[in-house]
Design a protein around this motif. Structure first.
Motif, short mmCIF file in Angstrom:
data_model
loop_
_atom_site.label_atom_id
_atom_site.label_comp_id
_atom_site.label_asym_id
_atom_site.label_seq_id
_atom_site.Cartn_x
_atom_site.Cartn_y
_atom_site.Cartn_z
N UNK A 194 -45.06 -23.04 -7.74
CA UNK A 194 -45.22 -21.70 -8.30
C UNK A 194 -44.12 -20.76 -7.81
N UNK A 195 -43.66 -20.94 -6.57
CA UNK A 195 -42.51 -20.18 -6.08
C UNK A 195 -41.28 -20.46 -6.95
N UNK A 196 -41.05 -21.72 -7.25
CA UNK A 196 -39.91 -22.14 -8.06
C UNK A 196 -39.99 -21.55 -9.47
N UNK A 201 -38.16 -17.74 -13.37
CA UNK A 201 -38.69 -17.18 -14.60
C UNK A 201 -39.22 -18.23 -15.56
N UNK A 202 -39.51 -19.43 -15.06
CA UNK A 202 -40.01 -20.50 -15.90
C UNK A 202 -39.60 -21.86 -15.34
N UNK A 203 -39.97 -22.92 -16.04
CA UNK A 203 -39.65 -24.27 -15.55
C UNK A 203 -38.15 -24.57 -15.61
N UNK A 263 -45.51 -17.12 1.02
CA UNK A 263 -46.18 -15.90 0.59
C UNK A 263 -45.93 -15.60 -0.88
N UNK A 264 -44.68 -15.77 -1.30
CA UNK A 264 -44.34 -15.56 -2.71
C UNK A 264 -45.04 -16.59 -3.58
N UNK A 265 -45.03 -17.85 -3.14
CA UNK A 265 -45.69 -18.91 -3.90
C UNK A 265 -47.19 -18.71 -3.98
#
Length: 279
Positions: A194-196, A201-203, A263-265
């Motif tokens: 999810x962080x990635x 901005x997407x896959x 935290x971001x993820x």
């Protein structure tokens, strides 16, 4: 001239306290991890628990491809137990690492530890059955990575038990921490994914429809087969033992960076996956 020298010598030059910084970094990491894992645990109980109790097993497939297969009651039972027992791990795991709980409630710590270790072994065995019998994971490299991960969990669990029974508590704590890191692998995978997705901005680096691609292969390797979390933990152990200032500061910086990424993820996973499914 001598007066200036004396003034300079008398001034207090701030000195970084490497051990304290390392402890603060580890504490910050644990706090963020605890919050993230408990949110994930609530999501598991809410989504899978409610759908199971309501007999709406087909809802599993909204999140877990081929999680429910009509007519395959044995396989469905394995998947259901695997997922629901995972809630025990993500909720109970952080509790085992909180010093105040260990010291004030030793009996609770022991019983929770036994439950955690036993659950980890059963979940790992269930995971092995799932990835080799269900179609959800159809990339051999990821199957091998996840299988290696299961072997880590079982091995570390047995070693944690061994040293607890031998009352070698320092070794027991170290192996328990290693166990926690590898048990958290599935959670790490989701959070890092999810962080990635958020920062790109997407896959990027994989096909979201087939869920294949070099990024996912690499993420599987460094989450399951060669866990970066385990490498950082070994750096932490070495820094705590040797207390070298430079190595401790470098390790602290890496832990802080890992905490920010997590935290971001966690935020992305909570808002994008977990919270919308918590009813």
């Amino acid at each position: 001239m001598m007066t200036n020298v004396n003034v300079l010598q008398s001034e207090k030059v701030p000195v970084l306290n490497a051990p304290k910084i390392l402890t603060f970094a580890a504490t910050s990491w644990l706090a963020v991890t605890t919050i993230g894992q408990w949110i994930f645990g609530v999501y598991i109980l809410s989504f899978y628990g409610k759908s199971t109790l309501a007999g709406e097993f087909e809802k599993w497939n909204q999140v877990l491809p081929h999680g429910y297969v009509e007519g395959d009651w044995k396989g469905n039972l394995v998947v259901g137990m695997h997922v629901l027992l995972a809630a025990v791990l993500v909720i109970g795991g952080p509790l085992q690492l909180i010093t105040q709980i260990r010291s004030r409630f030793p009996r609770f710590h022991r019983w929770l530890g036994r439950t955690y270790v036993t659950t980890a072994i059963f979940v790992s065995i269930g995971g092995l059955i799932m990835i080799w019998t269900r179609e959800g994971v159809d990339v051999d490299s990821r199957r091998v990575s996840i299988s290696t991960h299961a072997i880590y969990i079982i091995g570390f669990a047995l070693l944690a038990i061994r040293y607890a029974r031998a009352r070698q508590f320092e070794k027991h704590r170290n192996w328990a921490l290693r166990l926690f890191m590898v048990v958290s692998g599935v959670w790490f995978f989701r959070v890092l994914l999810m962080f990635w997705l958020l920062i790109n901005g997407g896959p990027v680096g994989f096909d979201p429809k087939t869920f294949t691609g070099p990024f996912l292969t690499g993420l599987s390797v460094f989450t399951y087969a060669i866990p970066i979390s385990l490498i950082i933990l070994e750096m932490y152990f070495y820094a705590k033992k040797n207390q070298g200032k430079m190595f401790s500061l470098v390790t602290s910086a890496i832990i802080f960076i890992a905490t920010i990424i997590m935290g971001i993820g966690i935020f992305a996973a909570t808002m994008g996956m977990w919270l919308p499914r918590i009813e």
